[in-house]
Design a protein around this motif. Sequence first.
Motif, PDB file in Angstrom:
ATOM      1  N   ILE A  77       7.444   5.775 -13.026  1.00  0.00           N
ATOM      2  CA  ILE A  77       8.594   4.988 -12.587  1.00  0.00           C
ATOM      3  C   ILE A  77       9.180   4.224 -13.764  1.00  0.00           C
ATOM      4  CG2 ILE A  77       7.919   4.836 -10.173  1.00  0.00           C
ATOM      5  CD1 ILE A  77       6.672   2.180 -10.651  1.00  0.00           C
ATOM      6  N   TRP A  78      10.458   3.995 -13.709  1.00  0.00           N
ATOM      7  CA  TRP A  78      11.166   3.361 -14.813  1.00  0.00           C
ATOM      8  C   TRP A  78      11.151   1.858 -14.731  1.00  0.00           C
ATOM      9  CZ3 TRP A  78      15.642   5.724 -17.767  1.00  0.00           C
ATOM     10  CH2 TRP A  78      15.411   7.080 -18.004  1.00  0.00           C
ATOM     11  N   MET A  79      11.131   1.344 -13.521  1.00  0.00           N
ATOM     12  CA  MET A  79      11.222  -0.109 -13.368  1.00  0.00           C
ATOM     13  C   MET A  79      10.214  -0.553 -12.330  1.00  0.00           C
ATOM     14  SD  MET A  79      14.618  -2.256 -12.518  1.00  0.00           S
ATOM     15  CE  MET A  79      14.580  -3.987 -12.188  1.00  0.00           C
ATOM     16  N   GLY A  80       9.522  -1.627 -12.627  1.00  0.00           N
ATOM     17  CA  GLY A  80       8.560  -2.166 -11.683  1.00  0.00           C
ATOM     18  C   GLY A  80       7.216  -1.465 -11.773  1.00  0.00           C
ATOM     19  N   HIS A  81       6.385  -1.781 -10.793  1.00  0.00           N
ATOM     20  CA  HIS A  81       5.057  -1.187 -10.769  1.00  0.00           C
ATOM     21  C   HIS A  81       4.462  -1.315  -9.365  1.00  0.00           C
ATOM     22  CE1 HIS A  81       4.202  -5.458 -11.286  1.00  0.00           C
ATOM     23  NE2 HIS A  81       3.026  -5.222 -10.742  1.00  0.00           N
ATOM     24  N   PHE A  82       3.518  -0.429  -9.085  1.00  0.00           N
ATOM     25  CA  PHE A  82       2.708  -0.551  -7.881  1.00  0.00           C
ATOM     26  C   PHE A  82       1.473  -1.343  -8.247  1.00  0.00           C
ATOM     27  CE2 PHE A  82       5.195   3.190  -6.826  1.00  0.00           C
ATOM     28  CZ  PHE A  82       5.555   2.910  -5.520  1.00  0.00           C
ATOM     29  N   ASP A  83       0.955  -2.060  -7.271  1.00  0.00           N
ATOM     30  CA  ASP A  83      -0.232  -2.864  -7.499  1.00  0.00           C
ATOM     31  C   ASP A  83      -1.053  -2.875  -6.223  1.00  0.00           C
ATOM     32  OD1 ASP A  83      -1.983  -4.414  -8.924  1.00  0.00           O
ATOM     33  OD2 ASP A  83      -0.608  -6.078  -9.217  1.00  0.00           O
ATOM     34  N   LEU A  84      -2.319  -3.117  -6.379  1.00  0.00           N
ATOM     35  CA  LEU A  84      -3.233  -3.257  -5.256  1.00  0.00           C
ATOM     36  C   LEU A  84      -3.648  -4.714  -5.208  1.00  0.00           C
ATOM     37  CD1 LEU A  84      -4.826  -1.761  -3.049  1.00  0.00           C
ATOM     38  CD2 LEU A  84      -6.625  -1.387  -4.741  1.00  0.00           C
ATOM     39  N   LEU A  85      -3.209  -5.408  -4.169  1.00  0.00           N
ATOM     40  CA  LEU A  85      -3.542  -6.825  -4.053  1.00  0.00           C
ATOM     41  C   LEU A  85      -5.015  -6.983  -3.703  1.00  0.00           C
ATOM     42  CD1 LEU A  85      -0.460  -8.169  -2.056  1.00  0.00           C
ATOM     43  CD2 LEU A  85      -0.818  -8.133  -4.533  1.00  0.00           C
ATOM     44  N   SER A  86      -5.698  -7.824  -4.444  1.00  0.00           N
ATOM     45  CA  SER A  86      -7.130  -8.020  -4.200  1.00  0.00           C
ATOM     46  C   SER A  86      -7.385  -8.684  -2.851  1.00  0.00           C
ATOM     47  CB  SER A  86      -7.758  -8.831  -5.329  1.00  0.00           C
ATOM     48  OG  SER A  86      -7.126 -10.079  -5.439  1.00  0.00           O
ATOM     49  N   SER A  87      -6.428  -9.452  -2.377  1.00  0.00           N
ATOM     50  CA  SER A  87      -6.581 -10.061  -1.058  1.00  0.00           C
ATOM     51  C   SER A  87      -6.071  -9.079  -0.005  1.00  0.00           C
ATOM     52  CB  SER A  87      -5.809 -11.386  -0.969  1.00  0.00           C
ATOM     53  OG  SER A  87      -4.434 -11.153  -1.179  1.00  0.00           O
ATOM     54  N   GLY A  88      -6.987  -8.414   0.631  1.00  0.00           N
ATOM     55  CA  GLY A  88      -6.625  -7.505   1.704  1.00  0.00           C
ATOM     56  C   GLY A  88      -6.418  -6.061   1.288  1.00  0.00           C
ATOM     57  N   ASN A  89      -6.590  -5.731   0.013  1.00  0.00           N
ATOM     58  CA  ASN A  89      -6.441  -4.355  -0.472  1.00  0.00           C
ATOM     59  C   ASN A  89      -5.114  -3.722  -0.055  1.00  0.00           C
ATOM     60  OD1 ASN A  89      -8.983  -4.666  -1.535  1.00  0.00           O
ATOM     61  ND2 ASN A  89     -10.007  -3.417   0.002  1.00  0.00           N
ATOM     62  N   ARG A  90      -4.030  -4.470  -0.181  1.00  0.00           N
ATOM     63  CA  ARG A  90      -2.708  -3.992   0.216  1.00  0.00           C
ATOM     64  C   ARG A  90      -1.940  -3.489  -1.006  1.00  0.00           C
ATOM     65  NH1 ARG A  90      -1.583  -5.486   5.337  1.00  0.00           N
ATOM     66  NH2 ARG A  90       0.653  -5.289   5.067  1.00  0.00           N
ATOM     67  N   ILE A  91      -1.149  -2.426  -0.794  1.00  0.00           N
ATOM     68  CA  ILE A  91      -0.350  -1.846  -1.871  1.00  0.00           C
ATOM     69  C   ILE A  91       1.052  -2.447  -1.831  1.00  0.00           C
ATOM     70  CG2 ILE A  91       0.579   0.285  -2.858  1.00  0.00           C
ATOM     71  CD1 ILE A  91      -1.630   1.770  -1.310  1.00  0.00           C
ATOM     72  N   VAL A  92       1.529  -2.875  -3.006  1.00  0.00           N
ATOM     73  CA  VAL A  92       2.882  -3.406  -3.131  1.00  0.00           C
ATOM     74  C   VAL A  92       3.574  -2.752  -4.325  1.00  0.00           C
ATOM     75  CG1 VAL A  92       2.371  -5.641  -2.074  1.00  0.00           C
ATOM     76  CG2 VAL A  92       2.182  -5.378  -4.545  1.00  0.00           C
ATOM     77  N   TYR A  93       4.890  -2.691  -4.222  1.00  0.00           N
ATOM     78  CA  TYR A  93       5.738  -2.290  -5.352  1.00  0.00           C
ATOM     79  C   TYR A  93       6.545  -3.524  -5.724  1.00  0.00           C
ATOM     80  CZ  TYR A  93       9.695  -0.409  -7.904  1.00  0.00           C
ATOM     81  OH  TYR A  93      10.646  -0.196  -8.862  1.00  0.00           O
TER      82      TYR A  93
END
Length: 153
Positions: A77-93
């Motif tokens: 991806i060109w902008m931003g990133h995906f991440d795995l939140l340690s609180s609750g193991n949720r995926i965010v962009y």
Amino acid sequence: MNNLLDMAEDVLKNRDLNFSRIDENEIIASLSEHYTLSIVLRPDYELLHFSNDLNLVCPDDKLAVLEDSIIKANERIWMGHFDLLSSGNRIVYSFTLPFVFSLLFDESNFESLIDLVYTESDRFFHYFNMIISGKDIPNFSISSLFQDSAGEA
């Protein structure tokens, strides 16, 4: 100067999206049944932050595989990133725009940014969901997802 989030509200209204103004510097919007977008303005640092919760929760036994998949997705991806939140193991962009008060923002900018959030989230949502659910992913599916298309903007 008008609050940038007032413009974001207008865009969300024009798209008939459900949203709530949390305070003068934060909006939460439902982009789809899967995506919950948070737009936060930090005037003290001149930052505008977009964070889209994909509403996917990863079980502990799939964390290693998912983390590897997030790294691969972020390479594409060109902008931003995906991440795995340690609180609750949720995926965010998410991504943050600095110096927002020195940029000439208008509603079309917000349209483009919301489209970007939705497109990038949607591009990888089903892939992440298959990993979390433990389904087999065909090799052609993975290679097509991570292939850069020539000639596309």
